[in-house]
Design a protein around this motif. Structure first.
Motif, PDB file in Angstrom:
ATOM      1  N   GLU A   1      26.754  41.412  19.493  1.00 22.17           N
ATOM      2  CA  GLU A   1      26.983  39.901  18.899  1.00 22.17           C
ATOM      3  C   GLU A   1      27.733  40.078  17.625  1.00 22.17           C
ATOM      4  N   THR A   2      27.315  40.882  16.516  1.00 20.34           N
ATOM      5  CA  THR A   2      28.355  40.907  15.312  1.00 20.34           C
ATOM      6  C   THR A   2      29.471  41.424  15.596  1.00 20.34           C
ATOM      7  N   ALA A   3      29.969  42.231  16.548  1.00 22.21           N
ATOM      8  CA  ALA A   3      31.271  42.697  16.827  1.00 22.21           C
ATOM      9  C   ALA A   3      31.888  41.526  17.155  1.00 22.21           C
ATOM     10  N   VAL A   4      31.379  40.923  18.428  1.00 28.44           N
ATOM     11  CA  VAL A   4      32.419  39.648  18.813  1.00 28.44           C
ATOM     12  C   VAL A   4      32.555  38.694  17.695  1.00 28.44           C
ATOM     13  N   ARG A   5      31.582  38.307  17.117  1.00 28.25           N
ATOM     14  CA  ARG A   5      31.767  37.427  15.934  1.00 28.25           C
ATOM     15  C   ARG A   5      32.904  37.655  14.977  1.00 28.25           C
TER      16      ARG A   5
ATOM     17  N   ALA B   1      42.718  47.051  15.303  1.00 31.95           N
ATOM     18  CA  ALA B   1      41.336  47.746  14.428  1.00 31.95           C
ATOM     19  C   ALA B   1      40.147  47.261  15.314  1.00 31.95           C
ATOM     20  N   GLN B   2      40.475  46.405  16.344  1.00 35.97           N
ATOM     21  CA  GLN B   2      39.361  45.835  17.360  1.00 35.97           C
ATOM     22  C   GLN B   2      38.961  46.912  18.276  1.00 35.97           C
TER      23      GLN B   2
ATOM     24  N   VAL C   1      37.520  40.310  23.702  1.00 37.74           N
ATOM     25  CA  VAL C   1      37.126  41.455  23.211  1.00 37.74           C
ATOM     26  C   VAL C   1      36.493  42.256  24.370  1.00 37.74           C
ATOM     27  N   ILE C   2      36.957  43.561  24.460  1.00 41.73           N
ATOM     28  CA  ILE C   2      36.674  44.486  25.332  1.00 41.73           C
ATOM     29  C   ILE C   2      35.440  45.249  25.190  1.00 41.73           C
TER      30      ILE C   2
END
Length: 489
Positions: free
Chosen positions: A11-15, A32-33, A153-154
């Motif tokens: 959840e933190t990554a997607v945000r 960098a994603q 996002v992958i």
């Protein structure tokens, strides 16, 4: 990490990956994603974690199992086209859009979601011919000349090689382009999820007794969190249809003979307790015979009773809370309709609002953006609205009838909640007297507290009873005392 920690990381990554600065630029540059790679045993909840994050954040979700894809379906098919080079026409080969990326663009068009998750399951099982293309997707978010839409996002998932003979380890170059989340089975985290998911009380009780049977992977023997979830669903379906689960059924899901046999014995004990335990008597008054019986019973039998009682309370409270929520939403629905009312008929306006709600539900279903529980609540509300429309169509003066029906439903929900307060109080008093073993009382209370609706109900309606039951546990008293001493210091 456990599955809940993985959900938090996802959840933190997607945000962060989808957040923009004041200039409208990504806070985390696209290069960098790093894709997130969930690696863990089968059935640990990797797919459910991704679905849960997408629903919670309200973003799109497109999911593919990579073992089902060939190089052609992933990359697209070649086609001959004509291009001009130096004033001369030349035949060149171009590729159609990848089926995977096309699915993402379809989702964007259908839902309007500018942000989303592309979930690639079993990614470590792709063929060698597809591996270079997958590396390009992971590193640059594209297949050939076609790119993944911005804001998507992958997330990938796979099982370690020891669980899947088709799996293979990624080379260091690939791993350097991933964020790796190694997930291990965690019964405590799963129990939290199981309480919300309404897993069968026999399953939850058994795993309280034998936590070592939660996940088993020895040779050909395999038992996973998915095994227990699927078995629970089948047991609940059998009970609903009048059937009965038996040892043959357990062995089909729990593919370890020792675990299946032990669970069969525990379930038989639970069934015996259920047949001789009147929940209605406990919920509507004092059952002294049952209190004496379980006060003298062994731990296993008392645990069965505690799980059955907590399960019954959770179900009743959940139903009452959902009924009250539907009554509140029905009032909001009618308030909105009345604000829009003009010369047209009120029933026709209600139908128009209903059609929009039905369409929105179907869209959410089509992109897997709604959980089964949420869908059930939405369909119950739509059923209430249809019934309301039918009632006002039969009335001579529809507007007063509409207001009266909504008022009546709200009053019914409040009366049910008041009656439930008395039932829950009786059950908690029974638990204090009948469960002499402090560990059984602790388990009973923790099963109530793990259900969101139940905990909210107890805090709102019976705070003193909740606190008294908590204080009956010496471990909780000691923890509270330590917290108070730390606060004073």
């Amino acid at each position: 990490m456990n599955i809940q920690q993985a959900i938090d990381q996802l959840e933190t990554a997607v945000r962060c990956y989808t957040a923009l600065d004041e200039m409208g630029m990504p806070l985390v540059p696209p290069e960098a994603q790093r894709p997130l790679y969930l690696i863990g045993p089968p059935g640990v909840g990797k797919t459910d974690a991704v679905v849960q994050v997408a629903r919670h954040l309200g973003v799109g979700l497109v999911s593919y199992t990579m073992t089902h894809h060939t190089r052609q379906s992933a990359l697209g098919l070649p086609q001959i086209c004509t291009r001009s080079f130096g004033g001369e026409e030349r035949a060149v080969t171009r590729y159609t859009m990848s089926e995977i990326l096309a699915g993402v663009y379809d989702c964007v068009e259908e839902t309007g979601c500018d942000a989303g998750i592309l979930f690639l399951d079993e990614i470590n099982c792709v063929s060698e011919t597809l591996t270079p293309a997958m590396l390009e997707l992971l590193q640059h978010k594209r297949f050939g000349e076609y790119r993944l839409p911005e804001g998507w996002v992958i997330v990938c998932a796979g099982n370690p090689e020891k669980y899947n003979r088709s799996a293979h380890a990624f080379d260091p170059v690939t791993m350097d382009r991933l964020r790796v989340l190694e997930i291990e089975p965690d019964l405590s985290a799963w129990q939290e999820y199981a309480a919300q998911r309404r897993v069968h009380p026999s399953v939850r009780g058994y795993l309280r007794l034998r936590p070592e049977d939660f996940c088993v992977a020895e040779g050909e023997h395999i038992v996973t969190a998915r095994s227990w979830m699927n078995l629970s669903d089948m047991m609940l379906a059998l009970e609903h249809t009048g059937g009965a689960a038996d040892a043959l059924l357990f062995g089909q899901y729990l593919q370890c003979s020792e675990v299946a046999e032990c669970f069969a014995l525990y379930h038989a004990l639970c069934r015996g307790v259920s047949e001789n335990f009147s929940l209605d008597a406990v919920l509507h008054g004092r059952d002294e015979a049952a209190e004496e019986r379980f006060a003298r019973a062994g731990f296993d039998e008392a645990l069965c009773a505690a799980m059955l009682l907590s399960d019954a309370l959770n179900a009743r409270i959940r139903t009452a809370e959902e009924t009250r929520e539907r009554a509140q939403r029905l009032r909001h629905f009618t308030d909105g309709v009345l604000r829009e009312m003009n010369d047209g008929g009120i029933a026709q306006l209600c139908r128009q609002h209903l059609e929009r709600m039905e369409h929105a539900l179907e869209v959410r279903r089509s992109v897997n953006a709604i959980s089964p529980d949420e869908e059930a609540r939405e369909r119950a509300l739509l059923g209430d609205i249809r019934e309301l429309i039918a009632q006002i169509c039969r009335a001579g003066d529809p507007v007063p009838e509409l207001r009266a029906q909504v008022q009546r439903r709200g009053e019914q929900a409040n009366r049910a909640r008041t009656a439930l307060r008395g039932e829950v109080r009786c059950a908690m008093e029974f638990a204090e007297r009948a469960f002499a073993d402090v560990h059984v009382r602790t388990i009973f209370l923790s099963e109530l507290e793990r259900c969101t609706e139940t905990l909210r109900f107890l805090r709102d309606e019976l705070p003193e009873e909740l606190e008294r039951l908590r204080n009956a546990d010496p471990d909780r008293r000691a923890a509270a005392l330590r917290a108070a001493l730390c606060a004073e210091s």
